[in-house]
Design a protein around this motif. Sequence first.
Motif, short mmCIF file in Angstrom:
data_model
loop_
_atom_site.label_atom_id
_atom_site.label_comp_id
_atom_site.label_asym_id
_atom_site.label_seq_id
_atom_site.Cartn_x
_atom_site.Cartn_y
_atom_site.Cartn_z
N GLY A 1 -2.29 -13.84 110.02
CA GLY A 1 -2.95 -12.64 109.52
C GLY A 1 -4.17 -13.08 108.77
N ALA A 2 -4.94 -12.10 108.30
CA ALA A 2 -6.16 -12.44 107.59
C ALA A 2 -5.83 -13.00 106.21
CB ALA A 2 -7.03 -11.21 107.45
N VAL A 3 -6.70 -13.85 105.72
CA VAL A 3 -6.50 -14.43 104.40
C VAL A 3 -7.64 -13.98 103.49
CG1 VAL A 3 -6.44 -16.59 103.13
CG2 VAL A 3 -5.29 -16.41 105.33
N LEU A 4 -7.28 -13.47 102.32
CA LEU A 4 -8.28 -12.95 101.38
C LEU A 4 -8.32 -13.81 100.13
CD1 LEU A 4 -7.21 -9.19 101.53
CD2 LEU A 4 -9.10 -10.27 102.76
N GLN A 5 -9.53 -14.06 99.64
CA GLN A 5 -9.71 -14.71 98.34
C GLN A 5 -9.69 -13.61 97.30
OE1 GLN A 5 -10.25 -17.83 97.44
NE2 GLN A 5 -11.40 -18.92 99.02
N VAL A 6 -8.76 -13.67 96.37
CA VAL A 6 -8.67 -12.58 95.40
C VAL A 6 -8.62 -13.14 93.97
CG1 VAL A 6 -7.45 -11.11 97.03
CG2 VAL A 6 -6.15 -12.53 95.46
N GLU A 7 -8.72 -12.19 93.04
CA GLU A 7 -8.64 -12.57 91.63
C GLU A 7 -7.70 -11.58 90.96
OE1 GLU A 7 -12.61 -13.25 89.79
OE2 GLU A 7 -11.74 -12.06 88.16
N VAL A 8 -6.83 -12.08 90.11
CA VAL A 8 -5.90 -11.18 89.42
C VAL A 8 -6.70 -10.35 88.42
CG1 VAL A 8 -3.88 -11.05 87.92
CG2 VAL A 8 -4.06 -12.89 89.63
N CYS A 9 -6.62 -8.99 88.49
CA CYS A 9 -7.41 -8.20 87.54
C CYS A 9 -6.58 -7.29 86.65
CB CYS A 9 -8.53 -7.44 88.24
SG CYS A 9 -7.99 -6.09 89.25
N ALA A 10 -5.32 -7.02 87.00
CA ALA A 10 -4.50 -6.21 86.09
C ALA A 10 -3.03 -6.41 86.40
CB ALA A 10 -4.87 -4.73 86.23
N HIS A 11 -2.19 -6.20 85.36
CA HIS A 11 -0.74 -6.23 85.56
C HIS A 11 -0.17 -4.89 85.14
CE1 HIS A 11 -0.63 -10.48 86.46
NE2 HIS A 11 -1.25 -10.77 85.33
N ASP A 12 0.74 -4.36 85.92
CA ASP A 12 1.43 -3.12 85.56
C ASP A 12 2.87 -3.49 85.27
OD1 ASP A 12 2.89 -0.81 85.50
OD2 ASP A 12 1.85 0.13 87.20
N HIS A 13 3.16 -3.63 83.95
CA HIS A 13 4.48 -4.15 83.59
C HIS A 13 5.58 -3.14 83.84
CE1 HIS A 13 2.81 -7.81 82.04
NE2 HIS A 13 1.89 -7.10 81.40
N ALA A 14 5.26 -1.86 83.73
CA ALA A 14 6.28 -0.83 83.92
C ALA A 14 6.84 -0.89 85.34
CB ALA A 14 5.67 0.55 83.66
N TYR A 15 5.95 -1.02 86.32
CA TYR A 15 6.40 -1.03 87.72
C TYR A 15 6.45 -2.45 88.30
CZ TYR A 15 6.09 4.02 87.90
OH TYR A 15 6.28 5.34 87.68
N GLN A 16 6.18 -3.43 87.46
CA GLN A 16 6.16 -4.83 87.91
C GLN A 16 5.26 -5.05 89.11
OE1 GLN A 16 9.94 -6.81 88.14
NE2 GLN A 16 10.83 -5.50 86.57
N LEU A 17 4.01 -4.63 88.92
CA LEU A 17 3.02 -4.82 89.98
C LEU A 17 1.80 -5.53 89.41
CD1 LEU A 17 3.18 -1.26 91.57
CD2 LEU A 17 4.11 -3.37 92.54
N SER A 18 1.05 -6.15 90.28
CA SER A 18 -0.22 -6.74 89.86
C SER A 18 -1.32 -6.21 90.77
CB SER A 18 -0.18 -8.26 89.98
OG SER A 18 0.77 -8.78 89.09
N THR A 19 -2.50 -6.08 90.21
CA THR A 19 -3.65 -5.66 91.00
C THR A 19 -4.57 -6.84 91.21
OG1 THR A 19 -3.47 -3.48 90.00
CG2 THR A 19 -5.51 -3.97 91.17
N LEU A 20 -4.93 -7.03 92.46
CA LEU A 20 -5.82 -8.14 92.81
C LEU A 20 -7.14 -7.56 93.29
CD1 LEU A 20 -3.18 -10.07 94.95
CD2 LEU A 20 -3.62 -10.31 92.50
N ARG A 21 -8.23 -8.24 92.95
CA ARG A 21 -9.53 -7.71 93.31
C ARG A 21 -10.22 -8.62 94.30
NH1 ARG A 21 -12.45 -6.65 88.16
NH2 ARG A 21 -12.52 -8.94 88.14
N PHE A 22 -10.86 -8.03 95.29
CA PHE A 22 -11.67 -8.83 96.23
C PHE A 22 -12.74 -7.94 96.82
CE2 PHE A 22 -10.30 -7.03 100.29
CZ PHE A 22 -9.16 -6.33 99.91
N ALA A 23 -13.92 -8.43 96.98
CA ALA A 23 -15.01 -7.74 97.68
C ALA A 23 -15.09 -6.26 97.32
CB ALA A 23 -14.86 -7.92 99.19
N GLY A 24 -14.97 -5.95 96.05
CA GLY A 24 -15.10 -4.57 95.63
C GLY A 24 -13.87 -3.72 95.90
N GLN A 25 -12.82 -4.31 96.43
CA GLN A 25 -11.60 -3.56 96.74
C GLN A 25 -10.48 -4.03 95.83
OE1 GLN A 25 -11.54 -1.20 99.01
NE2 GLN A 25 -12.77 -1.74 100.79
N GLN A 26 -9.39 -3.27 95.82
CA GLN A 26 -8.24 -3.67 95.03
C GLN A 26 -6.99 -3.68 95.90
OE1 GLN A 26 -8.02 -1.28 91.49
NE2 GLN A 26 -9.49 -2.66 90.48
#
Lengths: 373, 234
Positions: free
Chosen positions: A240-265
Amino acid sequence: MSDGPVLNIDLEHQQGAFRLAVSLRLQGGLTAFYGRSGSGKTSLINLIAGLERPDVGTISLGEQVLYDSARRINIAPEKRQIGYVFQDGRLFPHLDVAANLTYARRFITTELSPDRFAQIVELLGISALLGRRPATLSGGEKQRVAIGRALLSEPQLLLMDEPLASLDAARKAEILPFIENLRDQLKTPILYVSHAMEEVVRLADSLVLIDDGRIIAHGSVEQTLSRLDLRPLTGRYEAGAVLQVEVCAHDHAYQLSTLRFAGQQLVVPAVDLPIGSGLRVRIRARDVSLSTSKPVNTSVLNVFAATVMEIAPDEGPHCEVLLNIGAPLIARITRKSAAELGLAIGKKVYASVKAAAIDRHNLGLRGSPVNHS
Amino acid sequence: MQVFSLTAYEIEAIQLSLQVAGLALLGCLPLGLVAAWVLARCDFFGKSLLNGIVHLPLVVPPVVIGYLLLVSFGKQGLLGHWLWESFGISLAFNWKGAAVAAAVMAFPLMVRSIRLSLEAVDGGLEQAARTLGASPAWVFVTVTLPLILPGILTGTILAFARSLGEFGATITFVANIPGETQTLPLALFSLTQAPDGDAGAARLVVISVGIALAALIASEALARRINRQLGNHV
C-alpha cells in the motif's frame, strides 16, 4: 550524512544459470534490498562483503576501491571493514557472548573504547547475556548478539541478510525496535536484505527492488511503493502507499492520535509518541474504499478528497487505483466497482480509510528525514 | 607382593612402547592435520591417489608396509641412504624406526577423524570471522582449530592405540630387539614363543589392557570437557 554516494556498485556475476547485473549508487541511512527469494539479494551483499567475487566490475565504499576487475583489485573480506549480520546469526559456539562480541577487537586498528562496548550492549539490551554460551540463547537473543558483534568491528557499512527471517512474529517484534535504534543513533549506513514488506516499510529510508538478478527500481520507500507498475513485485495484498507523517494531536478520551501530512490529517489508534514525532504510515490498498460523493453518517474517520491518477487492473477481479490526496494513496477495489463508479483518470472521488485498519505493524518510527533527490 | 611389581623386562617394554608411541604421535599430529586439511578443503588433480596412499596402511597387511619401509628406509634404501648421508640419521633396527613404522600405521586413523571433523565445521562461521577482520590464518587458529579439537582428540587416541599395538610393520622393518625395538606386543610375542613364557605373557596382557583402558578413560573425560567448552550437549 554524506557528501557523495557511500557505495558504488557496477558489476556482473554469473553463477551457474543465474546472472546478476547490477549498477547502483547508494547513500547513507538504511537501504532495503527487497525481492523474492532467489532474486539475487544475498549474492549481491556477499559480493559487497567480498565473500564472493564478481566476474567483472567495480565496487567502492566511500573513497576506497574494494574491487576492480580491470585493475585487478580485490580487497580481502577481512580488510573491507564491512560488518555482516547473517540470517542464521553464526555466533561462534566455542565462545561465550562477551567473547563473541569482542572477537573483532584484536583485528581493528582503532582502539575500541569501553564506552563503545557499553553503548552497543546497552543499545541491544544484551548485558544480561554476556556470560552465556550461544547454544543457550533464544533466536532473538542470538540475532541481537550477532548485530552487536558486527557493530563492534567498527564497520563502515553494515550488511544485514534477512536477520529476522528465522524468527517468529513475537521475536521479530522484539528486535525491530533495536534495529530502528541503531539506524537512528549510529551513523553506519545499513544494507538490509528482506522479503518482508512490513520490515521494509518500518525500517528503510530507501528501497532497492531486485528481481532475477537485476535492479528494477531504486528510490525512497514512499516513491517506490506508490508506483502501480511495481505492484507485481512489491506484493499486491500486503502493499500500500506509505505516508510520511507527523504526530499533531492525541485524543485521550477515545485513545486516538491525529497525524498530519501534506495538509491533511489522518486519525489512527493512539500512538505512544510525543507530538511532533516523525512517523511513517503504510495504508494498505485493501483498506482504502472509494465513493463518488462524500460519505455521510459513516463510521470511517478518515475521508479524503482525491483525484484518480492511474488505474491498473490485474488478471483477477481487482484493480488498483492510484490517487492523489496531496500525497499518493493506493486503493484496491473490484473492477466491477470501478466500472459502476465510472472511474477514470482525473475524476474526483472520496477515499475512505478506516482508522482501525492501521495497526502497529504499519507504523515506522522515522529518524531525521533523508533526502532523496 | 612379587606379583604386583614389574620386572625389569616389563618396565623396559612399557617404557619403549610409550616412547615409540609418543614419537609416532608427535610426527602424526602436524602431518595428519595438514593431510586432513588438504583432503577436506582442497580440490586438485590426483586427490584420489593421495587419499589412497594415506589410507593404504589400513588396507594392506602390515607386513607389506614394514617391508616397504625396510626397502626405502633401510641403510641400502634410497631414503635411508639419503637420511644417513645428509643428517646422520638411521632408522634401521632402532626405536626411531619403530616409531616411524607406528606412525605410518596410525596415520590414516589420525587423518580420517580430523578430516571428518573438518568437514563438519560450518563454513559460515569461518566466513563470519573473515567479515570481522580475521585473516585466513587467524580464522584457523581462533575458529577452525577450536571446533575440530574433538576430532583431533579422537584421532590422537586412535593413533596412540594403534601405535601401542603395532606389530607386523615393526617386526618386519626393525626386527625384535629387546631394549631397542621390542615394544609390548613384540615382547608378548617373544614370551608366547618361549617354552615357559605363559605367566609372563599373561602379565603383559594385563599391562596392555590396563594402558589401553587408562588412555580411553582419560580421552573420554577430556572429550567431555572439550564438548562442554564448545557448548555441545552430550
